[in-house]
Design an enzyme around this catalytic site. Structure first.
Site, mmCIF file in Angstrom:
data_model
loop_
_atom_site.group_PDB
_atom_site.id
_atom_site.type_symbol
_atom_site.label_atom_id
_atom_site.label_comp_id
_atom_site.label_asym_id
_atom_site.label_seq_id
_atom_site.Cartn_x
_atom_site.Cartn_y
_atom_site.Cartn_z
ATOM 1 N N GLY A 81 9.822 -8.506 -2.459
ATOM 2 C CA GLY A 81 10.329 -7.151 -2.588
ATOM 3 C C GLY A 81 11.762 -7.016 -3.049
ATOM 4 N N SER A 82 12.427 -5.985 -2.535
ATOM 5 C CA SER A 82 13.763 -5.644 -3.022
ATOM 6 C C SER A 82 14.632 -5.081 -1.913
ATOM 7 C CB SER A 82 13.630 -4.601 -4.134
ATOM 8 O OG SER A 82 13.035 -3.420 -3.610
ATOM 9 N N HIS A 125 -11.260 27.635 -8.836
ATOM 10 C CA HIS A 125 -10.289 28.721 -8.839
ATOM 11 C C HIS A 125 -10.186 29.314 -7.440
ATOM 12 C CE1 HIS A 125 -7.992 32.181 -10.119
ATOM 13 N NE2 HIS A 125 -8.835 32.945 -9.439
HETATM 14 C C1 FAD Z 1 13.596 5.363 0.533
HETATM 15 C C2 FAD Z 1 12.511 4.811 -0.354
HETATM 16 C C3 FAD Z 1 11.440 5.607 -0.708
HETATM 17 C C4 FAD Z 1 10.433 5.106 -1.512
HETATM 18 N N1 FAD Z 1 9.388 5.918 -1.819
HETATM 19 C C5 FAD Z 1 8.392 5.454 -2.596
HETATM 20 C C6 FAD Z 1 7.270 6.266 -2.882
HETATM 21 O O1 FAD Z 1 7.181 7.422 -2.435
HETATM 22 N N2 FAD Z 1 6.279 5.750 -3.655
HETATM 23 C C7 FAD Z 1 6.355 4.486 -4.166
HETATM 24 O O2 FAD Z 1 5.436 4.052 -4.875
HETATM 25 N N3 FAD Z 1 7.407 3.679 -3.896
HETATM 26 C C8 FAD Z 1 8.419 4.131 -3.121
HETATM 27 N N4 FAD Z 1 9.464 3.308 -2.812
HETATM 28 C C9 FAD Z 1 9.471 1.939 -3.392
HETATM 29 C C10 FAD Z 1 8.545 1.038 -2.590
HETATM 30 O O3 FAD Z 1 8.948 1.021 -1.246
HETATM 31 C C11 FAD Z 1 8.563 -0.370 -3.169
HETATM 32 O O4 FAD Z 1 8.271 -0.317 -4.549
HETATM 33 C C12 FAD Z 1 7.533 -1.252 -2.489
HETATM 34 O O5 FAD Z 1 7.774 -1.336 -1.104
HETATM 35 C C13 FAD Z 1 7.535 -2.658 -3.096
HETATM 36 O O6 FAD Z 1 6.597 -3.425 -2.446
HETATM 37 P P1 FAD Z 1 6.707 -5.012 -2.358
HETATM 38 O O7 FAD Z 1 5.493 -5.454 -1.641
HETATM 39 O O8 FAD Z 1 6.992 -5.560 -3.683
HETATM 40 O O9 FAD Z 1 8.020 -5.293 -1.492
HETATM 41 P P2 FAD Z 1 8.598 -4.749 -0.126
HETATM 42 O O10 FAD Z 1 7.909 -3.533 0.328
HETATM 43 O O11 FAD Z 1 10.067 -4.694 -0.309
HETATM 44 O O12 FAD Z 1 8.216 -5.877 0.915
HETATM 45 C C14 FAD Z 1 8.745 -7.156 0.856
HETATM 46 C C15 FAD Z 1 8.631 -7.792 2.217
HETATM 47 O O13 FAD Z 1 8.917 -9.164 2.097
HETATM 48 C C16 FAD Z 1 9.663 -9.575 3.230
HETATM 49 N N5 FAD Z 1 10.371 -10.791 2.868
HETATM 50 C C17 FAD Z 1 11.307 -10.957 1.907
HETATM 51 N N6 FAD Z 1 11.675 -12.237 1.828
HETATM 52 C C18 FAD Z 1 10.961 -12.913 2.756
HETATM 53 C C19 FAD Z 1 10.889 -14.263 3.135
HETATM 54 N N7 FAD Z 1 11.591 -15.200 2.511
HETATM 55 N N8 FAD Z 1 10.066 -14.586 4.149
HETATM 56 C C20 FAD Z 1 9.314 -13.652 4.773
HETATM 57 N N9 FAD Z 1 9.336 -12.367 4.438
HETATM 58 C C21 FAD Z 1 10.141 -11.996 3.427
HETATM 59 C C22 FAD Z 1 10.559 -8.388 3.494
HETATM 60 O O14 FAD Z 1 11.061 -8.422 4.815
HETATM 61 C C23 FAD Z 1 9.608 -7.227 3.229
HETATM 62 O O15 FAD Z 1 8.933 -6.876 4.403
HETATM 63 C C24 FAD Z 1 10.486 3.778 -1.990
HETATM 64 C C25 FAD Z 1 11.555 2.950 -1.616
HETATM 65 C C26 FAD Z 1 12.553 3.460 -0.808
HETATM 66 C C27 FAD Z 1 13.691 2.562 -0.416
#
Ligand code: FAD
Length: 468
Positions: free
Chosen positions: A145-146, A446
């Protein structure tokens, strides 16, 4: 030592969905998450809590501003922020508990701790108590993730100078909040506090809001947020933010004139995007080198430079969206299981959950012009919709872009009531390569907001909208 077919590192929407799909396909699956709760950014500090707070603040705003017109009068209306935050936390808990249940149901082994690559088939999990566990895996999916991006030279103290994460847990409604960045997250969280009574000032480098979406959407969104009391400084570059007591002081520069400006506010939200997170992931142990933007490079199969190691979601290229991460999770799981999955990235919709909402899919007008694709546009304003008049949600419009000769729908952009849900019809239409006339000839109930999509398709077909 345990051995898995697939290990997913990171339990966000990319990671947990990949794990479920792997398990469904009969693969022995492990999921590693460094935090105590599953669900990643999306469920814990992103999509879900922000939408919970948007819903609560919208109810308050309506109670304060529109109920009277509906014939509903309230005395002594006030906001109870701790209760609003507690309900949001409860919504988050229900969702993260749901993921834990799904892991059990699908017999996925969950490791809580920081995952790291030892070599291309070995993962070590370092736990909070100092212990560690090591196991092997034939395939590994990186879904880490990010995190919020920072502005060079601006120190985020997490109390007054905050990111989206802290904005979900403020102890009070700010009197004045400066939002740095006119993107989706800033506009959503700015809306929450503007509705609760804060003055919101947005400082944005470019000259429009939500610049990745169709330009009409940014302009319309600016109008509706201005009605909510937002003020905007476009074409301005933030040069510094400092805290003095209970105040933050934001200094910024007009990019055209060079004039230096300053805003004082009790909170400053830094929402200038997000950066991929790969800290201590052990990429160097397997020879994966990040690209210039800190992302894990992958090929069209979402496989990294190392065979058997894949990466998905916010940590790789593409839109940082939960549903994009989910699609990639399913894609990689099916690929590992020997199937031939496909993702149509053009048809991943973009949504902003302000009110009115904004949603778009396919090409923007600018992209079509840049590509030299001939197109025609049709739009329909919500003020001409009976359903929108009934609910007093007449701001916004639906815009359909269709191919000039074939009439195939190439892009749909909406700002209006419930368009976050309405955009799904446009995705289906485009996935099946519908023409604007195809949609225009289908019955839409509608009165519904969806009639605005049909009318915009009629407008695009031959300027034949019926209700305008
Ligand atoms: C305030 C906010 C609102 C948002 N609203 C929306 C929305 O309405 N709709 C939408 O589509 N997107 C939304 N987003 C974006 C969305 O949250 C992200 O695009 C999405 O969560 C990405 O998913 P991911 O699985 O790539 O990573 P993430 O959800 O970031 O998950 C990554 C996970 O990996 C874990 N991790 C990282 N490194 C390690 C490691 N080395 N070992 C173990 N665990 C690790 C982290 O702790 C985390 O839990 C929003 C983001 C924010 C901040």
């Amino acid at each position: 030592m345990s051995q898995f077919d697939v290990t997913v590192i990171g339990s966000g929407p990319g990671g947990y969905v990949a794990a479920i799909r792997c398990a469904q396909l009969g693969l022995k699956t492990a999921l590693v998450e460094r935090y105590a709760t599953l669900g990643g950014t999306c469920l814990n500090v992103g999509c879900i809590p922000s939408k919970a707070m948007l819903d609560s603040s919208e109810h308050y705003h309506n109670a304060a501003h529109t109920f009277k017109t509906h014939g509903i009068e309230l005395d002594n209306l006030k906001i109870n922020l701790p209760q609003l935050v507690a309900r949001k936390n409860d919504v988050v808990k229900q969702n993260v508990d749901g993921i834990a249940y799904l892991m059990k149901k699908n017999k996925i082994t969950v490791f809580t701790g920081h995952g790291s690559l030892v070599d291309k088939t070995t993962v070590v999990v370092n736990k909070a108590d100092g212990s560690s566990e090591q196991f092997t895996s034939k395939n590994i999916i990186l879904a880490t993730g990010s995190k919020p991006s920072a502005i060079p030279g601006v120190e985020i103290d997490k109390k007054r100078i905050i990111t989206s994460t802290e904005a979900l847990n403020l102890p009070e409604v700010p009197k004045h909040m400066v939002v740095i960045g006119g993107g989706v997250i800033g506009m959503e969280l700015g809306s929450v506090y503007a509705r609760l009574g804060a003055k919101v000032s947005v400082v944005e480098f470019t000259d429009s809001l939500i610049p990745t979406m169709d330009a009409t959407m940014g302009k319309e969104l600016q109008k509706v947020l201005a009605k909510l009391g937002f003020e905007f400084y476009f074409g301005h570059k933030v040069t510094g933010v400092v805290t003095k007591g209970k105040q933050t002081i934001v200094t910024f520069e007009d990019l055209k004139t060079g004039e230096q400006k300053e805003l004082k506010a009790d909170y400053t939200l830094v929402s200038v995007g997000r950066r991929p997170y790969t800290d201590k992931l052990g990429l160097e142990n397997v020879g994966i080198v990040l690209d210039e933007r800190g992302r894990i490079p992958v090929n069209e199969k979402l496989e990294t430079a190392v065979s058997g190691i894949y990466a998905i979601g916010d940590v790789v290229k593409g839109a940082m969206l939960a549903h994009k991460a989910e699609e990639e999770g399913v894609f990689v799981a099916e690929l590992i299981a020997g199937q031939h999955p496909h993702i149509n990235y053009l048809l991943i919709p973009n949504v902003v959950y302000t009110w009115p909402e904004v949603a778009g899919v396919g090409y923007t007008e600018k992209e079509l012009k840049d590509k030299g694709i001939p197109f025609k546009a049709g739009s329909f304003p919500f003020k001409a919709s009976g359903r929108a008049r009934a609910s007093m949600d007449t701001d916004g419009l639906v815009k359909v872009l269709a191919h000039q000769q074939t009439d195939e729908i190439l892009g749909v952009h909406m700002i209006g009531p419930r368009v976050a849900d309405m955009i799904a019809e446009a995705v289906v239409a485009m996935e099946f390569r519908a023409s604007a006339e195809d949609i225009a000839r289908m019955s839409h109930a509608h009165p519904t907001y969806t009639e605005a999509f049909k009318e915009a398709c009629l407008a695009a077909t031959a300027n034949r909208a019926l209700h305008m």
